[in-house]
Write a protein that holds these residues in place. Structure first.
Motif: not given
Length: 309
Positions: A137-164
């Motif tokens: 959710n873009n709104t949720a993602t932007q809220m999280w970035k604003a709260l944490t000061g991170t440039a980008a939220m860590v992405g999630f992928s089912n086929i990436r090693w331990w993305s979770r």
């Protein structure tokens, strides 16, 4: 294929189950200069995922008939931990007498981490809702970035090693921002039932939830890093052994009441912060080389800090 002529070749195979199966096979060998060489020798698409008999037949046809490879020049087969691949490999070892079976260590570590992570129930239940809502959710993602000061939220992928786990580590590092985010989502009407579900899990036992994330960060971060370090040809065999043995030593220490002191630094910090020092509280302090002090608080005297300067 002339590069492979006269070589003892190790074959690795894997597939992906998406609208059928894309099966690829790689031949690996060592040249006269001791360089490890890998070559893609087959890539086929199938209408359906093969069972162990069909898979072993496909690989036998490739190696013995299409490539015309001598049976005794096949040094082994590498595969992941999917059951059908293991059963197919067992059949191949009968056909190719000089071959050995090698299980992908990255998959093994990944499965180990999955099992440990699955046991952290509070974080697992919370993450199911988090991945549905916050990660998509873009709104949720932007809220999280604003709260944490991170440039980008860590992405999630089912086929990436331990993305979770990478996502969980980010939450662990910014756990104080989690209740603020959830309340903002509720106030803005984002997520509805999913947001309320996450709030319910959080308020049911916030300490247990934070400890679960801290335990994942302490116990699984090095496992995750080792998985990535051993992908492809990044580490030689002796370095692989050292890294895996280091993880095994860490695991053995965790189950020892004496050796595990200080191994879960973030878990210890969360528990200490939540623990109120009061009369009757149990205290256990290790003094290396001298022994262990164990007792309970009998009284508390509060002094003006200025007296100690």
């Amino acid at each position: 294929m002339f590069e492979l002529q006269g070589q003892s070749v190790f074959f690795m195979f894997d597939g992906t189950r998406r609208l059928g199966e894309a099966l690829n096979t790689v031949g690996r060998f060592c040249d006269v200069d001791f360089n490890l060489i890998q070559r893609l020798v087959q890539f086929v698409t199938l209408n359906a995922s093969p069972d162990n008999v069909a898979l072993s037949t496909t690989l036998t046809t490739l190696v013995a008939h299409e490539l015309g490879w001598p049976f005794d020049a096949v040094s082994g087969f590498g595969r992941d931990s999917v059951k059908v691949n293991g059963t197919a490999t067992a059949r191949l070892l009968v056909t190719f007498p000089s071959a050995t079976a090698v299980l992908c260590i990255c998959h093994t570590l990944n499965n180990t981490g999955d099992r440990v992570g699955y046991s952290l129930r509070s974080a697992r239940e919370f993450m199911t809702a988090w991945l549905i809502l916050v990660q998509n959710n873009n709104t949720a993602t932007q809220m999280w970035k604003a709260l944490t000061g991170t440039a980008a939220m860590v992405g999630f992928s089912n086929i990436r090693w331990w993305s979770r786990q990478e996502v969980e580590n980010e939450i662990a590092l910014h756990f104080n921002s989690v209740p603020v985010l959830l309340q903002q989502l509720l106030d803005e009407g984002v997520g509805d039932a999913t947001t309320r579900n996450m709030l319910g899990i959080f308020h049911a036992d916030p300490l247990r939830l934070e400890v679960s994330f801290a335990a994942g960060y302490d116990g699984l971060t090095d496992l995750l890093a080792t998985t990535y370090a051993m992908e492809g040809d990044r580490l030689g065999i002796l370095l692989v052994y050292m890294r895996v043995e280091s993880l095994r030593k860490y695991g053995r220490a965790l189950v020892d009441d004496i050796e595990n002191r200080g191994l879960l630094l973030n878990v210890d910090a969360v528990i200490r912060r939540a623990r109120e020092l009061k009369v009757g509280a149990a205290i256990r302090k290790e003094f290396p080389g001298y022994g262990t002090f164990t007792d309970r608080v009998s009284s508390i005297d509060k002094k003006d800090r200025a007296e100690f300067y």
